[in-house]
Design a protein around this motif. Structure first.
Motif, PDB file in Angstrom:
ATOM      1  N   ARG A 289      -9.514   9.765   5.670  1.00  0.00           N
ATOM      2  CA  ARG A 289     -10.411  10.364   4.672  1.00  0.00           C
ATOM      3  C   ARG A 289      -9.631  11.159   3.624  1.00  0.00           C
ATOM      4  NH1 ARG A 289     -13.542  11.631   9.242  1.00  0.00           N
ATOM      5  NH2 ARG A 289     -12.775  13.795   9.171  1.00  0.00           N
ATOM      6  N   GLU A 290      -8.553  11.799   4.054  1.00  0.00           N
ATOM      7  CA  GLU A 290      -7.772  12.636   3.143  1.00  0.00           C
ATOM      8  C   GLU A 290      -6.716  11.850   2.383  1.00  0.00           C
ATOM      9  OE1 GLU A 290      -6.407  15.748   5.696  1.00  0.00           O
ATOM     10  OE2 GLU A 290      -8.460  16.369   6.194  1.00  0.00           O
ATOM     11  N   GLY A 291      -6.700  10.524   2.567  1.00  0.00           N
ATOM     12  CA  GLY A 291      -5.853   9.677   1.760  1.00  0.00           C
ATOM     13  C   GLY A 291      -4.413   9.561   2.204  1.00  0.00           C
ATOM     14  N   ARG A 292      -4.126   9.972   3.444  1.00  0.00           N
ATOM     15  CA  ARG A 292      -2.745   9.848   3.923  1.00  0.00           C
ATOM     16  C   ARG A 292      -2.512   8.534   4.677  1.00  0.00           C
ATOM     17  NH1 ARG A 292      -3.542  15.437   4.114  1.00  0.00           N
ATOM     18  NH2 ARG A 292      -4.494  15.414   6.184  1.00  0.00           N
ATOM     19  N   LEU A 293      -3.499   8.099   5.459  1.00  0.00           N
ATOM     20  CA  LEU A 293      -3.395   6.845   6.191  1.00  0.00           C
ATOM     21  C   LEU A 293      -4.415   5.847   5.649  1.00  0.00           C
ATOM     22  CD1 LEU A 293      -2.980   8.121   9.864  1.00  0.00           C
ATOM     23  CD2 LEU A 293      -1.212   7.112   8.411  1.00  0.00           C
ATOM     24  N   ASP A 294      -4.091   4.575   5.768  1.00  0.00           N
ATOM     25  CA  ASP A 294      -4.945   3.506   5.269  1.00  0.00           C
ATOM     26  C   ASP A 294      -6.165   3.334   6.176  1.00  0.00           C
ATOM     27  OD1 ASP A 294      -5.089   0.916   3.512  1.00  0.00           O
ATOM     28  OD2 ASP A 294      -5.434   0.263   5.576  1.00  0.00           O
ATOM     29  N   ALA A 295      -7.358   3.318   5.584  1.00  0.00           N
ATOM     30  CA  ALA A 295      -8.591   3.274   6.375  1.00  0.00           C
ATOM     31  C   ALA A 295      -8.693   1.985   7.196  1.00  0.00           C
ATOM     32  CB  ALA A 295      -9.800   3.427   5.456  1.00  0.00           C
ATOM     33  N   GLU A 296      -8.328   0.856   6.625  1.00  0.00           N
ATOM     34  CA  GLU A 296      -8.413  -0.402   7.370  1.00  0.00           C
ATOM     35  C   GLU A 296      -7.419  -0.420   8.531  1.00  0.00           C
ATOM     36  OE1 GLU A 296      -8.108  -3.833   4.909  1.00  0.00           O
ATOM     37  OE2 GLU A 296      -9.803  -3.266   3.623  1.00  0.00           O
ATOM     38  N   ALA A 297      -6.233   0.116   8.307  1.00  0.00           N
ATOM     39  CA  ALA A 297      -5.261   0.195   9.390  1.00  0.00           C
ATOM     40  C   ALA A 297      -5.767   1.107  10.500  1.00  0.00           C
ATOM     41  CB  ALA A 297      -3.920   0.710   8.858  1.00  0.00           C
ATOM     42  N   VAL A 298      -6.359   2.230  10.113  1.00  0.00           N
ATOM     43  CA  VAL A 298      -6.928   3.156  11.096  1.00  0.00           C
ATOM     44  C   VAL A 298      -8.034   2.480  11.898  1.00  0.00           C
ATOM     45  CG1 VAL A 298      -8.356   5.232  11.324  1.00  0.00           C
ATOM     46  CG2 VAL A 298      -6.266   5.273   9.925  1.00  0.00           C
ATOM     47  N   ASP A 299      -8.919   1.749  11.217  1.00  0.00           N
ATOM     48  CA  ASP A 299     -10.004   1.057  11.920  1.00  0.00           C
ATOM     49  C   ASP A 299      -9.463   0.044  12.924  1.00  0.00           C
ATOM     50  OD1 ASP A 299     -11.887   2.487  10.544  1.00  0.00           O
ATOM     51  OD2 ASP A 299     -12.348   0.899   9.096  1.00  0.00           O
ATOM     52  N   ALA A 300      -8.411  -0.687  12.532  1.00  0.00           N
ATOM     53  CA  ALA A 300      -7.839  -1.694  13.444  1.00  0.00           C
ATOM     54  C   ALA A 300      -7.235  -1.033  14.669  1.00  0.00           C
ATOM     55  CB  ALA A 300      -6.783  -2.520  12.716  1.00  0.00           C
TER      56      ALA A 300
END
Length: 525
Positions: free
Chosen positions: A426-437
């Motif tokens: 959410r804070e733009g440090r990690l990629d959301a799609e990568a986090v979801d996977a």
């Protein structure tokens, strides 16, 4: 790097040479110290009339002679402060008698107030011999086990197991003397020390130091042969292409690794570096498994999954180049300490970047602490320059790290770690799609009930996990609300069942059997 012939895949010799670069960092020496030492050793072995088999043992034995040094880092740092700085300073003196005792006392209590440092030094002086004996015995057992695990066999294990022995019998762990010290180890000892003094003061200083220690630390005949042929043995070592020249001496220099062999050796390298810090035991394999599963979930092809898996195994190799005075610190890091920590992904790249065939793996491994907003390290790369693979490994390593304890915080539970990972997205440090996977595959694991390996009981597995995370017998007893004697008995039974002799070997066995897992209790960061 250009390689002669048509070989295109990684060679075992290259990976072991890369491992030697990591060992150099742990010794406080510049990269290529052990590569240069291996050249000195093989040239010396030739002049001692060794056959090809013994020469091969000398080559690899010297190359990875100090493979166990990082496994002692928590204990060395606890006793002497900066473990890397201490090891570097040991090359200044003969490692026995009053000079070595003075060196140890100089480092004892480093960083403490004067009165506390004085007390530590007084206590250490009384127990120095027994403490060093215990430490070196554990080191040699661990080094031999690690040498075996990377496929180097008994003759090389004999070298690494005897690096603290001395010709005069004043060495450790067994105190053998004279001809009972293996000749291959005698040559490795001279080569290791001579290389440091060659860089410091040229051929004359290297010869003077070897002569001074002949008959004490070093075999007299090996020292004499070195002295008589020093100009030839040391010729060109400070100006030539040491990487290429050293690999040309490897007895199996042209042997390429199969895909399975490469995976196995990289997995051993990951387990090797995890021993640097007890809290990291099992980390590399867990990250590799997690990121590979996330990559499959994200629809990546087999080739990309394989590269990510291998990058996960070796991403932390550069940790060896940062002192345990940083890794084991329980309070906030100073600015200087944080700058040292930020270097470790860069060092991972430096260690591996000359191994032909690992280029895509190295690029991803070295970027695992970069962040989309540029706040990561070591280079502050921003999102546009981070590939999908970079982003997946970054998310997987972060999640796995939060599941594990660290000296400055307890482990997080899976839910809290997941919340932390989502917040980073959410804070733009990690990629959301990568986090979801990563979270998708982490949230769908199924643990099947099965008997524990080696006949271990439920309680012994609990004890083994705590042991692998660096807990003492007394701390294990407190954690499990059992008597200290009971905890000690459990540890003895675990060693017997696993066929091991110390914490390092037990930790490696726990990794092999898949028994190292994060604690299940959630806690705040």
């Amino acid at each position: 790097m250009t390689r002669h012939g048509s070989a295109a895949g990684p060679r075992r010799a290259e990976l072991l040479a890369a491992l030697s670069l990591a060992i150099d960092l742990g010794l406080g020496q510049p990269m290529e110290h052990m590569l240069r030492s291996s050249l000195i050793a093989t040239r010396l072995a030739d002049r001692c009339g060794m056959d090809a088999r013994a020469r091969g043992a000398v080559y690899y034995g010297t190359l990875i002679a100090w493979i166990g040094c990082h496994a002692d880092s928590p204990e060395i740092a606890a006793a002497f402060g900066d473990d890397i700085g201490f090891r570097a300073d040991t090359y200044r003196v003969d490692r026995a008698g009053l000079p070595f005792l003075r060196l140890m006392l100089e480092h004892t209590g480093s960083g403490l107030p004067l009165w506390e440092r004085t007390m530590h030094r007084a206590a250490f002086a009384v127990t120095a011999r027994s403490r060093m004996s215990d430490l070196i015995s554990s080191h040699c057992a661990s080094a031999g086990a690690l040498a075996d695990r990377v496929g180097l066999g008994e003759e090389v294990s004999a070298v690494v197991g005897a690096m603290f022995e001395r010709w005069d019998g004043a060495g450790l762990p067994t105190g053998v003397r004279g001809p009972d010290v293996p000749e291959v180890a005698c040559i490795a000892q001279v080569a290791d020390v001579a290389e440091v003094h060659l860089r410091a003061g040229g051929v004359a200083q290297a010869v003077a130091v070897v002569q001074a220690r002949a008959g004490r630390a070093f075999c007299p005949s090996v020292a004499q042969t070195f002295t008589e042929h020093a100009d030839e043995i040391l010729d060109g070592l400070l100006t030539g292409d040491v990487w290429t020249e050293s690999l040309a001496q490897a007895p199996d220099g042209d042997r390429e690794l199969s895909e399975a062999e490469l995976d196995g050796l990289l997995r051993e390298l990951g387990a090797f570096v995890d021993l640097k810090c007890p809290a990291l035991v099992g980390h590399a394999a867990a990250v590799a498994d997690l990121v590979a599963a996330a990559a499959r979930h994200a629809g990546m092809g087999p080739a990309d999954v394989r590269v990510l898996y291998r990058a996960g195994l070796v991403h932390g190799l550069g940790r060896i180049g940062v002192s345990n005075s940083v890794w084991d610190k329980t309070g906030p890091l100073t600015a200087a300490e944080f700058e040292r920590l930020r270097l470790y992904p860069y060092l991972t790249g430096r260690i591996l970047d000359r191994v032909v065939g690992l280029e895509p793996i190295v690029a991803i491994a070295a970027a695992h602490r970069e962040r989309l907003d540029g706040s990561g390290f070591p280079r502050g790369v921003r999102g546009a320059n981070l590939s999908a693979s970079d982003r997946l490994l970054g998310a997987a390593e972060a999640y796995q790290g939060w599941l594990e304890p660290r000296p400055y915080r307890p482990a997080m539970g899976p839910d809290l770690a997941a919340d932390r990972l989502r917040a980073e997205a959410r804070e733009g440090r990690l990629d959301a799609e990568a986090v979801d996977a990563v979270l998708a595959v982490a949230g769908h694991r199924i643990d099947r009930a099965r008997p524990w390996p080696a006949g271990l009981t439920d309680r012994e597995v609990e004890v083994l996990r705590l042991l692998a995370y660096g807990r003492s017998n007394r701390e294990i007893a407190t954690d499990l609300s059992i008597a200290a004697k009971t905890a000690r008995n459990h540890v003895e039974h675990i060693y017997l069942k696993l066929g091991v002799g110390n914490r390092t070997q037990a930790s490696l066995a726990a990794i092999d059997h898949g028994l190292v897992r994060p604690p299940v209790h959630a806690s705040s960061d």
